[in-house]
Design a protein around this motif. Structure first.
Motif, PDB file in Angstrom:
ATOM      1  N   THR A 136      28.615  54.129  46.778  1.00 29.80           N
ATOM      2  CA  THR A 136      29.426  55.193  46.548  1.00 29.80           C
ATOM      3  C   THR A 136      30.749  54.995  45.695  1.00 29.80           C
ATOM      4  O   THR A 136      30.967  55.465  44.872  1.00 29.80           O
ATOM      5  CB  THR A 136      29.723  55.810  47.751  1.00 29.80           C
ATOM      6  N   LEU A 137      31.348  53.730  46.022  1.00 29.93           N
ATOM      7  CA  LEU A 137      32.588  53.325  45.305  1.00 29.93           C
ATOM      8  C   LEU A 137      32.294  53.213  43.735  1.00 29.93           C
ATOM      9  O   LEU A 137      32.963  53.364  43.064  1.00 29.93           O
ATOM     10  CB  LEU A 137      33.147  52.152  45.846  1.00 29.93           C
ATOM     11  N   THR A 138      30.928  52.357  43.644  1.00 26.16           N
ATOM     12  CA  THR A 138      30.383  52.356  42.099  1.00 26.16           C
ATOM     13  C   THR A 138      30.251  53.613  41.453  1.00 26.16           C
ATOM     14  O   THR A 138      30.839  53.759  40.338  1.00 26.16           O
ATOM     15  CB  THR A 138      29.123  51.293  42.264  1.00 26.16           C
ATOM     16  N   THR A 139      29.708  54.495  42.197  1.00 27.15           N
ATOM     17  CA  THR A 139      29.643  55.982  41.605  1.00 27.15           C
ATOM     18  C   THR A 139      30.813  56.445  41.097  1.00 27.15           C
ATOM     19  O   THR A 139      30.945  56.792  40.029  1.00 27.15           O
ATOM     20  CB  THR A 139      28.715  56.953  42.397  1.00 27.15           C
ATOM     21  N   TRP A 140      31.930  56.319  42.145  1.00 22.77           N
ATOM     22  CA  TRP A 140      32.968  56.890  41.945  1.00 22.77           C
ATOM     23  C   TRP A 140      33.806  56.199  40.641  1.00 22.77           C
ATOM     24  O   TRP A 140      34.591  57.029  39.835  1.00 22.77           O
ATOM     25  CB  TRP A 140      34.127  56.732  43.101  1.00 22.77           C
ATOM     26  N   LEU A 141      33.761  55.128  40.643  1.00 21.06           N
ATOM     27  CA  LEU A 141      34.508  54.212  39.669  1.00 21.06           C
ATOM     28  C   LEU A 141      33.923  54.672  38.144  1.00 21.06           C
ATOM     29  O   LEU A 141      34.431  54.737  37.276  1.00 21.06           O
ATOM     30  CB  LEU A 141      34.480  52.811  39.798  1.00 21.06           C
ATOM     31  N   ASP A 142      32.634  54.646  38.226  1.00 20.31           N
ATOM     32  CA  ASP A 142      31.908  54.908  36.886  1.00 20.31           C
ATOM     33  C   ASP A 142      32.104  56.192  36.717  1.00 20.31           C
ATOM     34  O   ASP A 142      32.050  56.629  35.248  1.00 20.31           O
ATOM     35  CB  ASP A 142      30.179  54.802  37.230  1.00 20.31           C
ATOM     36  N   ALA A 143      32.570  57.335  37.317  1.00 19.93           N
ATOM     37  CA  ALA A 143      32.843  58.688  37.267  1.00 19.93           C
ATOM     38  C   ALA A 143      33.985  58.772  36.708  1.00 19.93           C
ATOM     39  O   ALA A 143      34.730  60.011  36.668  1.00 19.93           O
ATOM     40  CB  ALA A 143      32.183  59.709  38.150  1.00 19.93           C
ATOM     41  N   ASP A 144      34.907  57.870  36.877  1.00 28.66           N
ATOM     42  CA  ASP A 144      36.424  57.948  36.683  1.00 28.66           C
ATOM     43  C   ASP A 144      37.137  58.759  37.723  1.00 28.66           C
ATOM     44  O   ASP A 144      38.063  59.568  37.474  1.00 28.66           O
ATOM     45  CB  ASP A 144      36.837  58.255  35.185  1.00 28.66           C
ATOM     46  N   HIS A 145      36.451  58.777  38.875  1.00 26.07           N
ATOM     47  CA  HIS A 145      37.054  59.638  40.139  1.00 26.07           C
ATOM     48  C   HIS A 145      38.302  59.028  40.349  1.00 26.07           C
ATOM     49  O   HIS A 145      38.693  57.822  40.586  1.00 26.07           O
ATOM     50  CB  HIS A 145      36.167  59.313  41.457  1.00 26.07           C
ATOM     51  N   PRO A 146      39.408  60.048  40.596  1.00 33.26           N
ATOM     52  CA  PRO A 146      40.722  59.465  40.816  1.00 33.26           C
ATOM     53  C   PRO A 146      40.701  58.916  42.192  1.00 33.26           C
ATOM     54  O   PRO A 146      40.701  60.057  42.999  1.00 33.26           O
ATOM     55  CB  PRO A 146      41.599  60.872  40.664  1.00 33.26           C
ATOM     56  N   LEU A 147      41.215  57.630  42.028  1.00 32.02           N
ATOM     57  CA  LEU A 147      41.375  57.057  43.568  1.00 32.02           C
ATOM     58  C   LEU A 147      42.404  55.759  43.469  1.00 32.02           C
ATOM     59  O   LEU A 147      42.448  55.411  42.256  1.00 32.02           O
ATOM     60  CB  LEU A 147      39.943  56.933  43.976  1.00 32.02           C
ATOM     61  N   THR A 148      42.676  55.372  44.367  1.00 26.46           N
ATOM     62  CA  THR A 148      43.220  54.256  44.264  1.00 26.46           C
ATOM     63  C   THR A 148      42.652  53.174  45.240  1.00 26.46           C
ATOM     64  O   THR A 148      42.140  53.614  46.481  1.00 26.46           O
ATOM     65  CB  THR A 148      44.888  54.439  45.069  1.00 26.46           C
ATOM     66  N   VAL A 149      42.421  51.960  44.667  1.00 28.96           N
ATOM     67  CA  VAL A 149      41.838  50.824  45.425  1.00 28.96           C
ATOM     68  C   VAL A 149      42.634  49.705  45.886  1.00 28.96           C
ATOM     69  O   VAL A 149      43.464  49.140  44.908  1.00 28.96           O
ATOM     70  CB  VAL A 149      40.577  50.468  44.779  1.00 28.96           C
ATOM     71  N   VAL A 150      43.046  49.420  47.097  1.00 29.66           N
ATOM     72  CA  VAL A 150      43.819  48.145  47.348  1.00 29.66           C
ATOM     73  C   VAL A 150      42.970  47.418  48.064  1.00 29.66           C
ATOM     74  O   VAL A 150      42.119  47.405  48.824  1.00 29.66           O
ATOM     75  CB  VAL A 150      44.939  48.687  48.026  1.00 29.66           C
ATOM     76  N   ASP A 151      43.606  46.052  47.674  1.00 36.54           N
ATOM     77  CA  ASP A 151      42.580  44.587  48.368  1.00 36.54           C
ATOM     78  C   ASP A 151      43.738  44.049  49.224  1.00 36.54           C
ATOM     79  O   ASP A 151      44.717  43.615  48.642  1.00 36.54           O
ATOM     80  CB  ASP A 151      42.450  43.869  47.106  1.00 36.54           C
ATOM     81  N   ILE A 152      43.419  43.686  50.385  1.00 37.10           N
ATOM     82  CA  ILE A 152      44.441  43.152  51.409  1.00 37.10           C
ATOM     83  C   ILE A 152      44.156  41.606  51.520  1.00 37.10           C
ATOM     84  O   ILE A 152      44.831  40.937  52.635  1.00 37.10           O
ATOM     85  CB  ILE A 152      44.416  43.875  52.765  1.00 37.10           C
ATOM     86  N   ARG A 153      43.411  41.061  50.816  1.00 36.61           N
ATOM     87  CA  ARG A 153      42.749  39.618  50.919  1.00 36.61           C
ATOM     88  C   ARG A 153      43.851  38.919  50.564  1.00 36.61           C
ATOM     89  O   ARG A 153      45.179  39.572  49.939  1.00 36.61           O
ATOM     90  CB  ARG A 153      41.671  39.315  50.283  1.00 36.61           C
ATOM     91  N   ASP A 154      44.011  37.810  50.622  1.00 34.28           N
ATOM     92  CA  ASP A 154      45.528  36.667  50.544  1.00 34.28           C
ATOM     93  C   ASP A 154      45.443  36.692  48.827  1.00 34.28           C
ATOM     94  O   ASP A 154      44.486  36.776  48.047  1.00 34.28           O
ATOM     95  CB  ASP A 154      45.297  35.369  50.785  1.00 34.28           C
ATOM     96  N   PRO A 155      46.544  36.441  48.434  1.00 33.91           N
ATOM     97  CA  PRO A 155      46.768  36.645  46.768  1.00 33.91           C
ATOM     98  C   PRO A 155      45.815  35.623  46.003  1.00 33.91           C
ATOM     99  O   PRO A 155      45.535  35.979  44.999  1.00 33.91           O
ATOM    100  CB  PRO A 155      48.277  35.872  46.587  1.00 33.91           C
ATOM    101  N   ALA A 156      45.823  34.365  46.661  1.00 33.16           N
ATOM    102  CA  ALA A 156      44.682  33.523  46.044  1.00 33.16           C
ATOM    103  C   ALA A 156      43.445  33.874  45.696  1.00 33.16           C
ATOM    104  O   ALA A 156      42.663  33.781  44.726  1.00 33.16           O
ATOM    105  CB  ALA A 156      44.809  31.931  46.632  1.00 33.16           C
ATOM    106  N   SER A 157      42.921  34.655  47.011  1.00 35.47           N
ATOM    107  CA  SER A 157      41.493  35.080  46.795  1.00 35.47           C
ATOM    108  C   SER A 157      41.568  36.328  45.872  1.00 35.47           C
ATOM    109  O   SER A 157      40.461  36.564  45.076  1.00 35.47           O
ATOM    110  CB  SER A 157      41.113  35.660  48.237  1.00 35.47           C
ATOM    111  N   PHE A 158      42.540  37.211  45.715  1.00 39.43           N
ATOM    112  CA  PHE A 158      42.729  38.415  44.801  1.00 39.43           C
ATOM    113  C   PHE A 158      42.606  37.955  43.431  1.00 39.43           C
ATOM    114  O   PHE A 158      41.801  38.232  42.589  1.00 39.43           O
ATOM    115  CB  PHE A 158      43.691  39.138  45.162  1.00 39.43           C
TER     116      PHE A 158
END
Length: 112
Positions: A13-35
């Motif tokens: 579903t996320l892939t579909t949304w991103l491919d369709a330029d669906h307006p959303l915010t994605v945040v990653d809470i992993r540590d900075p080195a992993s990000f």
């Protein structure tokens, strides 16, 4: 029946949304080195230092997707963010580990 504070979101579903330029915010809470080592393109790094800016700048009506390593820690963060007034908050099932495994060509490298 009342909706849960956050919802689970599949990688498909996320892939579909991103491919369709669906307006959303994605945040990653992993540590900075992993990000920095790899993250979903267009996602931002979220930690205790950046959460205030997120709360101030992100429209509450825009869907918000939280990503962690395996999809567990993101559930707690998603529940907390839903409590901050975001209308649609999602935790990515499988987390970044599953994303990278299934979609290695859709990983961005570089620091926060």
């Amino acid at each position: 029946m009342e909706n849960p504070a956050f919802r689970h979101l599949s990688i498909d579903t996320l892939t579909t949304w991103l491919d369709a330029d669906h307006p959303l915010t994605v945040v990653d809470i992993r540590d900075p080195a992993s990000f920095a080592a790899g993250h979903i393109p267009g996602s931002g790094h979220l930690d205790n230092d950046s959460v205030a800016a997120l709360l101030e700048a992100t429209p509450r009506e825009r869907p918000l997707v939280v990503v962690c390593y395996h999809g567990h820690s993101s559930q707690q963060a998603a529940a907390w963010l839903a409590g901050q007034g975001f209308n649609e908050v999602y935790s990515l099932d499988g987390g970044f580990t599953e994303w990278e495994h299934r979609l290695p060509g859709r990983v961005e490298r570089g620091g926060p």
